[in-house]
Design a protein around this motif. Structure first.
Motif: not given
Length: 249
Positions: A169-174, A176-179, A219-220
């Motif tokens: 899914g398109y996620q927010d890693a602190q 940084y947003k990407n798939w 994890t992010a």
């Protein structure tokens, strides 16, 4: 799991002896000697001390994991002229890595994962703090950049990790947003189908008789490392301390 190697043990903990007894032929209590094809030789194994060597023809490694105080472990892996040491304190959630600016070649980096896979088939997975620390350290070393000087750094679990959703899914890693996550739509050629997994590629998870070897965590910091926007060192606490959140997917 099919085992195509035989393990030589000079010293065994009771739990390992029960498990490995099924792998030897005949009624003798003595384990069969290791062979060159086997690759893995466990020289010592107690609940607090694991030591051995691994040589599958592509690379040779020596390894040792010692719990010198309760939940305080020193892990050492020797690859050629490079000695990598990881000091882990699970009570405080602190760690320290030092390789004295040594480096690994591509074969040695790849051998980390193969050694982890061999250990998963030979000993109770993460059965003790010493084996848990060894497995997680090897998993971390398996994503080191080859042919680059390895930095010395300290890290703390209190700095935190952020688990990701397991499915793509398109996620927010602190910030940084990407798939991220597991799925055909996720990733790049560098990390296809499962960016964010703390480990090489999309496996191996659920190795060994208890299913605890391998990553099993997304994890992010591991995602940012996969996409080249975060460092290897930044992901260290995720590898060494974060609990699995995606086993069995």
């Amino acid at each position: 799991m099919t085992r195509n190697f035989v393990v030589s043990l000079a010293s065994l903990g009771a739990s390992a002896l029960v498990f490995l007894g099924a792998c030897s032929s005949g009624s003798s209590a003595e384990p069969e000697p290791a062979t060159k094809a086997a690759g893995l030789t466990l020289e010592t194994m107690t609940p607090t001390f694991v030591e051995g060597t691994f040589d599958d023809g592509a690379a040779a490694l020596g390894f040792k994991s010692v719990e010198h105080h309760p939940r305080q472990v020193d892990v050492t892996v020797v690859a050629g002229k490079t000695e990598l040491t990881m000091h882990l304190d699970y009570n405080r959630g602190e760690g320290e890595f030092d390789a004295k600016s040594g480096q690994l070649d591509q074969a040695q980096v790849g051998a980390m994962l193969r050694l982890m896979t061999a250990l998963a088939g030979a000993v109770p997975s993460e059965d003790t703090t010493a084996t848990m620390a060894l497995g997680r350290t090897l998993n971390f070393f398996s994503v080191a950049r080859p042919n680059e000087a390895l930095p010395t750094f300290k890290f703390v679990a209190e700095s935190g990790w952020v688990h990701l959703q397991c499915r793509c899914g398109y996620q927010d890693a602190q910030g940084y947003k990407n798939w991220m996550g597991v799925g055909e739509s996720c990733g790049t050629s560098a990390s296809p189908h499962c960016p964010g997994r703390c480990g090489v590629g999309c496996g191996p998870d659920n190795l060994g008789p208890t299913g605890n070897w391998g990553g099993g965590k997304y994890t992010a910091d591991c995602a940012k490392h996969d996409y080249g926007v975060g460092s290897w060192g930044d992901a260290s606490d995720d590898y060494l301390f974060a609990p699995p959140n995606c086993l069995g997917i």
